[in-house]
Enzyme design. Sequence first.
Site, short mmCIF file in Angstrom:
data_model
loop_
_atom_site.label_atom_id
_atom_site.label_comp_id
_atom_site.label_asym_id
_atom_site.label_seq_id
_atom_site.Cartn_x
_atom_site.Cartn_y
_atom_site.Cartn_z
N ASP A 127 0.85 -1.19 0.00
CA ASP A 127 0.00 0.00 0.00
C ASP A 127 0.89 1.24 0.00
OD1 ASP A 127 -3.22 0.52 0.98
OD2 ASP A 127 -1.81 2.20 1.09
N ILE A 128 0.50 2.25 -0.80
CA ILE A 128 1.32 3.47 -0.93
C ILE A 128 1.31 4.28 0.38
CG2 ILE A 128 -0.44 5.10 -1.76
CD1 ILE A 128 1.60 5.84 -4.00
N HIS A 139 -10.03 -5.23 -3.69
CA HIS A 139 -8.72 -5.43 -3.08
C HIS A 139 -8.89 -5.88 -1.64
CE1 HIS A 139 -9.90 -1.20 -2.69
NE2 HIS A 139 -9.32 -1.21 -1.50
P1 5GP Z 1 -9.81 1.37 0.15
O1 5GP Z 1 -10.14 2.56 1.01
O2 5GP Z 1 -10.40 1.51 -1.24
O3 5GP Z 1 -10.17 0.06 0.81
O4 5GP Z 1 -8.24 1.33 0.04
C1 5GP Z 1 -7.53 1.81 -1.04
C2 5GP Z 1 -6.05 1.73 -0.68
O5 5GP Z 1 -5.30 1.97 -1.85
C3 5GP Z 1 -5.61 2.77 0.35
O6 5GP Z 1 -5.08 2.09 1.48
C4 5GP Z 1 -4.56 3.60 -0.38
O7 5GP Z 1 -3.48 3.98 0.45
C5 5GP Z 1 -4.13 2.67 -1.50
N1 5GP Z 1 -3.68 3.35 -2.70
C6 5GP Z 1 -4.27 4.40 -3.32
N2 5GP Z 1 -3.58 4.76 -4.42
C7 5GP Z 1 -2.52 3.91 -4.49
C8 5GP Z 1 -1.44 3.79 -5.41
O8 5GP Z 1 -1.31 4.52 -6.39
N3 5GP Z 1 -0.54 2.79 -5.18
C9 5GP Z 1 -0.66 1.95 -4.11
N4 5GP Z 1 0.28 1.01 -3.97
N5 5GP Z 1 -1.67 2.04 -3.23
C10 5GP Z 1 -2.59 3.01 -3.41
#
Ligand code: 5GP
Length: 118
Positions: A33-34, A104
Amino acid sequence: MNYDENNIFAKIIRKEIPCELVGENSTTIAFNDISPRAPIHILIIPKNNYLNYHDFISLAEKEELINLHQLINKIIKEKKLENDGYRLITNTGINGNQEVKHLHFHLLGGKNLGIMIN
Ligand code: 5GP
């Protein structure tokens, strides 16, 4: 909601933007995760376009379902998370606060993660 092919994870799958790859099989990839919320914070995603968990379970081939779970389990073992534990989360839709609209799983570990919901 329709799947948006320009979401950030679709771009990672197409290698249009980079990621720190942790693992891969024919239908799944895993990367850091970034913005990690724990010492270990890995995202595991199917390579095909699925919005969320119920979409995936309804539409995916059995091989994709198995591959995704096998990659998660491989990483759990590689990162030695079995003894101390971990958290596996998939956020879905508005109530789940899903930011990226491609299925994810977050695999979090490496510290005590506290209570699940504040
Ligand atoms: P959600 O809130 O949709 O469950 O989580 C999305 C996740 O994607 C977040 O933890 C965020 O930090 C991660 N994320 C967003 N953009 C990127 C990216 O460009 N690269 C990576 N590796 N992770 C990302």
